[in-house]
Design a protein around this motif. Structure first.
Motif, short mmCIF file in Angstrom:
data_model
loop_
_atom_site.label_atom_id
_atom_site.label_comp_id
_atom_site.label_asym_id
_atom_site.label_seq_id
_atom_site.Cartn_x
_atom_site.Cartn_y
_atom_site.Cartn_z
N PRO A 256 -8.69 -3.10 17.06
CA PRO A 256 -8.70 -2.14 16.05
C PRO A 256 -7.23 -2.53 15.34
CG PRO A 256 -8.20 -1.02 17.96
CD PRO A 256 -8.70 -2.26 18.69
N ILE A 257 -6.99 -2.16 14.27
CA ILE A 257 -5.83 -2.12 13.49
C ILE A 257 -5.22 -0.92 13.44
CG2 ILE A 257 -4.96 -2.64 11.12
CD1 ILE A 257 -7.57 -4.41 10.57
N GLY A 258 -4.00 -1.04 13.66
CA GLY A 258 -3.15 0.23 13.76
C GLY A 258 -2.36 0.41 12.36
N PRO A 259 -1.46 1.40 12.44
CA PRO A 259 -0.67 1.83 11.17
C PRO A 259 -0.10 0.63 10.39
CG PRO A 259 -0.14 3.48 13.05
CD PRO A 259 -0.95 2.29 13.66
N ASP A 260 -0.09 0.64 9.36
CA ASP A 260 0.35 -0.53 8.52
C ASP A 260 1.77 -0.24 8.22
OD1 ASP A 260 0.22 -2.69 6.88
OD2 ASP A 260 -0.24 -1.50 4.99
N GLU A 261 2.63 -0.57 9.32
CA GLU A 261 3.98 -0.88 9.47
C GLU A 261 4.52 -2.11 9.37
OE1 GLU A 261 4.73 3.28 12.24
OE2 GLU A 261 4.83 0.98 13.07
N GLU A 262 5.74 -2.38 9.09
CA GLU A 262 6.27 -3.70 8.90
C GLU A 262 6.23 -4.02 10.53
OE1 GLU A 262 7.11 -6.04 6.69
OE2 GLU A 262 6.16 -4.70 5.16
N PRO A 263 5.91 -5.34 10.67
CA PRO A 263 5.95 -5.85 12.26
C PRO A 263 7.67 -6.08 12.48
CG PRO A 263 5.30 -7.82 10.69
CD PRO A 263 5.01 -6.53 9.61
N VAL A 264 7.72 -6.25 13.70
CA VAL A 264 9.08 -6.31 14.18
C VAL A 264 9.82 -7.90 13.52
CG1 VAL A 264 10.61 -6.56 16.25
CG2 VAL A 264 8.60 -5.02 16.26
N PRO A 265 10.99 -7.99 13.17
CA PRO A 265 11.52 -9.12 12.69
C PRO A 265 11.60 -10.14 13.90
CG PRO A 265 12.90 -7.23 12.03
CD PRO A 265 11.88 -6.70 12.89
N GLU A 266 10.96 -11.23 13.47
CA GLU A 266 10.88 -12.21 14.59
C GLU A 266 12.15 -12.85 15.13
OE1 GLU A 266 8.77 -14.16 17.61
OE2 GLU A 266 7.86 -12.92 15.91
N THR A 267 13.04 -12.98 14.18
CA THR A 267 14.36 -13.27 14.79
C THR A 267 15.17 -12.41 15.70
OG1 THR A 267 15.51 -12.09 12.75
CG2 THR A 267 14.96 -14.63 12.84
N SER A 268 14.67 -10.98 15.76
CA SER A 268 15.52 -10.05 16.67
C SER A 268 14.46 -10.37 18.03
CB SER A 268 15.06 -8.74 16.15
OG SER A 268 15.95 -8.48 14.96
N VAL A 269 13.23 -10.35 17.92
CA VAL A 269 12.42 -10.75 19.08
C VAL A 269 13.01 -11.86 19.81
CG1 VAL A 269 10.12 -11.20 20.08
CG2 VAL A 269 10.22 -9.64 18.02
N THR A 270 13.20 -13.15 19.08
CA THR A 270 13.68 -14.24 19.72
C THR A 270 15.15 -14.11 20.28
OG1 THR A 270 12.44 -15.57 18.22
CG2 THR A 270 14.24 -16.72 19.37
N ALA A 271 15.91 -13.45 19.71
CA ALA A 271 17.36 -13.23 20.27
C ALA A 271 17.41 -12.35 21.58
CB ALA A 271 18.05 -12.46 19.30
N LEU A 272 16.40 -11.33 21.52
CA LEU A 272 16.31 -10.46 23.01
C LEU A 272 15.66 -11.30 24.04
CD1 LEU A 272 15.82 -6.77 21.86
CD2 LEU A 272 17.93 -7.84 22.89
N THR A 273 14.46 -11.90 23.54
CA THR A 273 13.94 -12.71 24.60
C THR A 273 14.78 -13.43 25.38
OG1 THR A 273 11.75 -12.64 23.46
CG2 THR A 273 11.90 -14.15 24.89
N GLU A 274 15.45 -14.37 24.57
CA GLU A 274 16.48 -15.31 25.45
C GLU A 274 17.52 -14.52 26.05
OE1 GLU A 274 16.17 -18.48 25.25
OE2 GLU A 274 14.27 -18.16 24.00
N TYR A 275 18.18 -13.39 25.34
CA TYR A 275 19.02 -12.56 26.21
C TYR A 275 18.43 -12.08 27.52
CZ TYR A 275 22.39 -8.86 27.22
OH TYR A 275 23.34 -8.11 27.95
N PHE A 276 17.08 -11.57 27.51
CA PHE A 276 16.54 -11.10 28.63
C PHE A 276 16.11 -12.04 29.78
CE2 PHE A 276 14.50 -7.20 26.11
CZ PHE A 276 15.92 -6.63 25.98
N THR A 277 16.17 -13.39 29.35
CA THR A 277 15.69 -14.31 30.21
C THR A 277 17.05 -14.81 31.03
OG1 THR A 277 13.93 -15.31 28.87
CG2 THR A 277 15.03 -16.82 30.48
#
Length: 292
Positions: A256-277
């Motif tokens: 299904p399609i959820g609420p029409d909210e802006e997706p999470v900024p990809e740069t933020s996801v990348t930064a945290l993924t590297e940090y969590f790794t």
């Protein structure tokens, strides 16, 4: 074996924990027999009749489909049902925080599903197999249906439910993540999914160790500064809820399609993924060799 209730309510309602207690019988918890739905209906507080979201049939149909489709693999039902339950109910967080609606769904609408998904098992200190009562009425990370709704709410990326499917593929991630407030930071939730997808962490001990490390580091590191996020648009959710009456049935084969909210900024996801790794590499996790 708990059978589908003979008397299904037409609408969802509110069932308090106190009112639910008499229906958590030994036969129910042992998975032998359900309860009389007519008697339970007498202690349910009704929800507004002019709101189509409270119709029980669409939710029950989803549950029936999950029972049929995943009869050979119960845990896989979570990733299928979570986004569809979220999209079918279209609740606000305040509404979803009311445990009474989940008590009613579990005991009046689908006790058979609870008994199937969380089959009786022998807990520590007991000699007989029983269903954990928390699966019927418990905390959001334990209750059968609320855990799925909140998993979908926390791990969806705006209107995209694909990260929810990944998150629900690991029971430990859902259990541990829903117990900490940091997962409400959208980049954190999406970064956890990315770490899972990369195979960096996968076992229960690994996930517990990582989330503990993330939670501890969060006391000194403000994740909003490292990985900023766009503020949620409350109007998008209000509009999504308002459209429930005219919405098409929740799709079975497509997400299904959820609420029409802006997706999470990809740069933020990348930064945290590297940090969590990096964080996981130094986290005190037993049996680290098995994480590779």
């Amino acid at each position: 074996m708990i059978e589908k209730p003979y008397h299904l309510p037409q609408r969802l309602g509110l069932l308090s924990a106190t009112a639910a207690d008499p229906f958590l019988t030994e036969d129910l918890l042992k998975g032998i027999q359900g309860h009389a739905g007519v008697d339970l209906a007498k202690v349910v507080e009704p929800l507004p009749e002019d709101d189509v979201r409270w119709l029980a049939e669409p939710v029950r149909e989803l549950i029936d489909d999950a029972l049929h489709q995943f009869k050979d693999n119960r845990t896989n039902a979570d990733g299928w049902l979570a986004p569809r339950l979220h999209a079918a109910l279209r609740l606000t967080r305040r509404e979803a925080a009311d445990r009474r609606i989940w008590n009613h769904l579990a005991l009046a609408v689908a006790p058979d599903y609870v008994g199937w998904r969380h089959a009786p098992s022998v807990a520590s200190g007991r000699s007989e197999a029983r269903i954990n009562p928390a699966r019927f009425k418990g905390s959001p990370d334990r209750q059968c249906f609320s855990r799925l709704w909140w998993a979908a709410e926390m791990f969806r990326n705006g209107a995209d439910y694909r990260p929810v499917v990944t998150a629900c593929a690991n029971q430990d991630l859902i259990h541990y993540a829903l117990r900490v407030e940091l997962v409400d930071h959208r980049p954190t939730a999406q970064a956890l999914v990315k770490v899972m997808e990369r195979g960096i962490v996968g076992t229960g001990r690994g996930i517990n160790g990582l989330i503990t490390a993330i939670n501890t580091a969060g006391a000194t590191l403000v994740y909003d500064a490292l990985a900023p996020d766009e503020p949620r648009d409350p109007e998008a959710l209000r509009q999504w809820v308002a459209e429930a009456e005219s919405a098409s049935p929740v799709p079975r084969h497509d997400l299904p399609i959820g609420p029409d909210e802006e997706p999470v900024p990809e740069t933020s996801v990348t930064a945290l993924t590297e940090y969590f790794t990096e964080l996981f590499e130094t986290a005190p996790v037993r049996d680290r060799v098995s994480q590779a």
